[in-house]
Design a protein around this motif. Sequence first.
Motif, mmCIF file in Angstrom:
data_model
loop_
_atom_site.group_PDB
_atom_site.id
_atom_site.type_symbol
_atom_site.label_atom_id
_atom_site.label_comp_id
_atom_site.label_asym_id
_atom_site.label_seq_id
_atom_site.Cartn_x
_atom_site.Cartn_y
_atom_site.Cartn_z
ATOM 1 N N LEU A 161 0.820 -1.213 0.000
ATOM 2 C CA LEU A 161 0.000 0.000 0.000
ATOM 3 C C LEU A 161 0.852 1.260 0.000
ATOM 4 C CD1 LEU A 161 -2.850 -1.155 2.403
ATOM 5 C CD2 LEU A 161 -2.946 -0.899 -0.089
ATOM 6 N N SER A 162 1.986 1.227 0.671
ATOM 7 C CA SER A 162 2.878 2.387 0.661
ATOM 8 C C SER A 162 3.409 2.674 -0.734
ATOM 9 C CB SER A 162 4.067 2.155 1.603
ATOM 10 O OG SER A 162 3.648 2.114 2.939
ATOM 11 N N VAL A 208 2.039 1.603 -3.791
ATOM 12 C CA VAL A 208 1.053 1.906 -4.840
ATOM 13 C C VAL A 208 0.334 3.233 -4.625
ATOM 14 C CG1 VAL A 208 0.669 -0.514 -5.432
ATOM 15 C CG2 VAL A 208 -0.869 0.599 -3.801
ATOM 16 N N GLN A 209 0.390 3.794 -3.445
ATOM 17 C CA GLN A 209 -0.333 5.039 -3.149
ATOM 18 C C GLN A 209 0.540 6.266 -3.358
ATOM 19 O OE1 GLN A 209 -3.560 5.245 -2.529
ATOM 20 N NE2 GLN A 209 -3.737 3.037 -2.692
ATOM 21 N N PRO A 260 1.591 9.916 -4.997
ATOM 22 C CA PRO A 260 0.840 11.093 -5.434
ATOM 23 C C PRO A 260 0.973 11.302 -6.948
ATOM 24 C CG PRO A 260 2.873 11.749 -4.357
ATOM 25 C CD PRO A 260 2.775 10.257 -4.212
ATOM 26 N N THR A 285 4.402 -1.170 -9.762
ATOM 27 C CA THR A 285 4.481 -2.017 -8.576
ATOM 28 C C THR A 285 4.120 -3.448 -8.931
ATOM 29 O OG1 THR A 285 3.772 -0.107 -7.270
ATOM 30 C CG2 THR A 285 3.750 -2.235 -6.170
#
Length: 169
Positions: free
Chosen positions: A99-100, A102-103, A105, A112
């Motif tokens: 999650l870190s 693919v998220q 900005p 990923t």
Amino acid sequence: MKPLVSIIMGSTSDLPVMEKAMRFLNDQQIPFEVNALSAHRTPVEVESFARGAAARGIRVVIAGAGMAAALPGVVAASTTLPVIGVPIKGMLDGMDALLSIVQMPPGIPVATVGVNGALNAAILAGEMLALADEEIAKRMAAYKSTLGGKIVKANEELSQLQGYDYLVK
């Protein structure tokens, strides 16, 4: 030979996962380098690495990181080279790292792959390089052509299963 791919990881504890990428690139005769760089513990070195990578001939960066997994994003923020993030399984089965990564900005893309997916990261890097290198393209096509054979062989082995009364053959 100058490296075309840079494999970086936040810690040498990530080496068992990232070694799969190293093995694939080596087998495909794609020159690479390997570094341990931490977005949190060596931020100045990470930024210097990212800013200088293209000038050194690097064309793709594969960045493995676990937990907060900031490394791929920090690298992507300081270069226009494609960055492939490899989330490393850690505290939350790697979901925290996934999650870190693919998220990101807008404006800071990081491709990923799946958790511990260093092999897929290397394959993707090879496919990116193949766009401009016919020899790499041939080797990548040859590799891809072998994938179906593994499934055909596995299916043949399954057809030989014995001892199951209700297995329909």
